[in-house]
Design a protein around this motif. Structure first.
Motif, PDB file in Angstrom:
ATOM      1  N   ILE A 154       0.869  -0.993  -0.076  1.00  0.00           N
ATOM      2  CA  ILE A 154       0.119  -0.085   0.012  1.00  0.00           C
ATOM      3  C   ILE A 154       0.917   1.316  -0.148  1.00  0.00           C
ATOM      4  O   ILE A 154       1.806   1.318   0.855  1.00  0.00           O
ATOM      5  CB  ILE A 154      -0.977   0.214   1.147  1.00  0.00           C
ATOM      6  CG1 ILE A 154      -1.897  -1.253   1.152  1.00  0.00           C
ATOM      7  CG2 ILE A 154      -1.611   1.295   1.122  1.00  0.00           C
ATOM      8  CD1 ILE A 154      -2.970  -1.310   2.482  1.00  0.00           C
ATOM      9  N   VAL A 183      -3.796   5.558   0.947  1.00  0.00           N
ATOM     10  CA  VAL A 183      -5.330   5.198   1.135  1.00  0.00           C
ATOM     11  C   VAL A 183      -6.244   6.439   1.246  1.00  0.00           C
ATOM     12  O   VAL A 183      -5.871   7.419   1.719  1.00  0.00           O
ATOM     13  CB  VAL A 183      -5.610   4.444   2.453  1.00  0.00           C
ATOM     14  CG1 VAL A 183      -7.094   4.233   2.592  1.00  0.00           C
ATOM     15  CG2 VAL A 183      -4.878   3.288   2.603  1.00  0.00           C
ATOM     16  N   THR A 234     -13.386   4.197  -0.591  1.00  0.00           N
ATOM     17  CA  THR A 234     -12.145   4.191  -0.114  1.00  0.00           C
ATOM     18  C   THR A 234     -11.241   3.582  -1.232  1.00  0.00           C
ATOM     19  O   THR A 234     -11.937   2.446  -1.713  1.00  0.00           O
ATOM     20  CB  THR A 234     -12.196   2.969   1.227  1.00  0.00           C
ATOM     21  OG1 THR A 234     -12.921   3.444   2.206  1.00  0.00           O
ATOM     22  CG2 THR A 234     -10.642   2.969   1.497  1.00  0.00           C
ATOM     23  N   ILE A 245      -7.415   2.364  -2.428  1.00  0.00           N
ATOM     24  CA  ILE A 245      -5.988   2.190  -2.062  1.00  0.00           C
ATOM     25  C   ILE A 245      -5.307   2.151  -3.123  1.00  0.00           C
ATOM     26  O   ILE A 245      -5.641   1.345  -4.183  1.00  0.00           O
ATOM     27  CB  ILE A 245      -6.133   0.546  -1.318  1.00  0.00           C
ATOM     28  CG1 ILE A 245      -7.116   0.720  -0.296  1.00  0.00           C
ATOM     29  CG2 ILE A 245      -4.755   0.204  -1.006  1.00  0.00           C
ATOM     30  CD1 ILE A 245      -7.253  -0.615   0.513  1.00  0.00           C
ATOM     31  N   PHE A 295     -12.256   4.278   5.256  1.00  0.00           N
ATOM     32  CA  PHE A 295     -10.706   4.713   5.230  1.00  0.00           C
ATOM     33  C   PHE A 295      -9.824   4.177   6.858  1.00  0.00           C
ATOM     34  O   PHE A 295      -8.892   3.599   6.755  1.00  0.00           O
ATOM     35  CB  PHE A 295     -10.701   6.108   5.223  1.00  0.00           C
ATOM     36  CG  PHE A 295      -9.240   6.848   5.357  1.00  0.00           C
ATOM     37  CD1 PHE A 295      -8.284   7.014   4.373  1.00  0.00           C
ATOM     38  CD2 PHE A 295      -8.935   7.513   6.641  1.00  0.00           C
ATOM     39  CE1 PHE A 295      -7.077   7.449   4.467  1.00  0.00           C
ATOM     40  CE2 PHE A 295      -7.904   7.932   6.851  1.00  0.00           C
ATOM     41  CZ  PHE A 295      -6.874   7.976   5.927  1.00  0.00           C
ATOM     42  N   VAL A 325      -9.237   0.401   7.116  1.00  0.00           N
ATOM     43  CA  VAL A 325      -8.098   0.045   6.242  1.00  0.00           C
ATOM     44  C   VAL A 325      -6.884   0.458   7.052  1.00  0.00           C
ATOM     45  O   VAL A 325      -5.948  -0.186   7.039  1.00  0.00           O
ATOM     46  CB  VAL A 325      -8.066   0.581   4.628  1.00  0.00           C
ATOM     47  CG1 VAL A 325      -6.843   0.380   4.154  1.00  0.00           C
ATOM     48  CG2 VAL A 325      -9.271  -0.028   4.189  1.00  0.00           C
ATOM     49  N   THR A 342      -3.990  -1.926   8.560  1.00  0.00           N
ATOM     50  CA  THR A 342      -2.740  -2.079   8.011  1.00  0.00           C
ATOM     51  C   THR A 342      -1.770  -1.895   9.265  1.00  0.00           C
ATOM     52  O   THR A 342      -0.770  -2.575   9.362  1.00  0.00           O
ATOM     53  CB  THR A 342      -2.663  -0.842   7.139  1.00  0.00           C
ATOM     54  OG1 THR A 342      -3.630  -1.063   6.292  1.00  0.00           O
ATOM     55  CG2 THR A 342      -1.102  -0.858   6.633  1.00  0.00           C
TER      56      THR A 342
END
Length: 74
Positions: A19, A22, A28, A30, A44, A47, A51
């Motif tokens: 990634i 974002v 959302t 990526i 958002f 994620v 992560t």
């Protein structure tokens, strides 16, 4: 790896180390380091949370912390 949901509801697993960014556009989005963009149902915030948890799990969170501390000393 983090588990996410595509807009059609299908679940998939993403290698979070790929990634780059974002965004909430309002879906959302990526963006991966190879430039590929993936739209997901996940928020958002979710994620970013997933992560961050993944990075902690594999030890990358500590590497980033040490890098930030080192940058402050320069």
């Amino acid at each position: 790896m983090i588990q996410l949901n595509k807009l059609n509801g299908d679940t998939f697993t993403l290698n979070a180390t790929l990634i780059e960014q974002v965004q909430s556009l309002p879906d959302t989005t990526i963006t991966l380091i190879n430039g590929k963009k993936i739209l997901v149902k996940n928020s958002f915030e979710e994620v970013v949370r997933l992560t961050t948890l993944f990075y902690k799990e594999i030890g990358l969170q500590q590497l980033q912390l040490y890098k930030q501390v080192g940058e402050e000393d320069e």
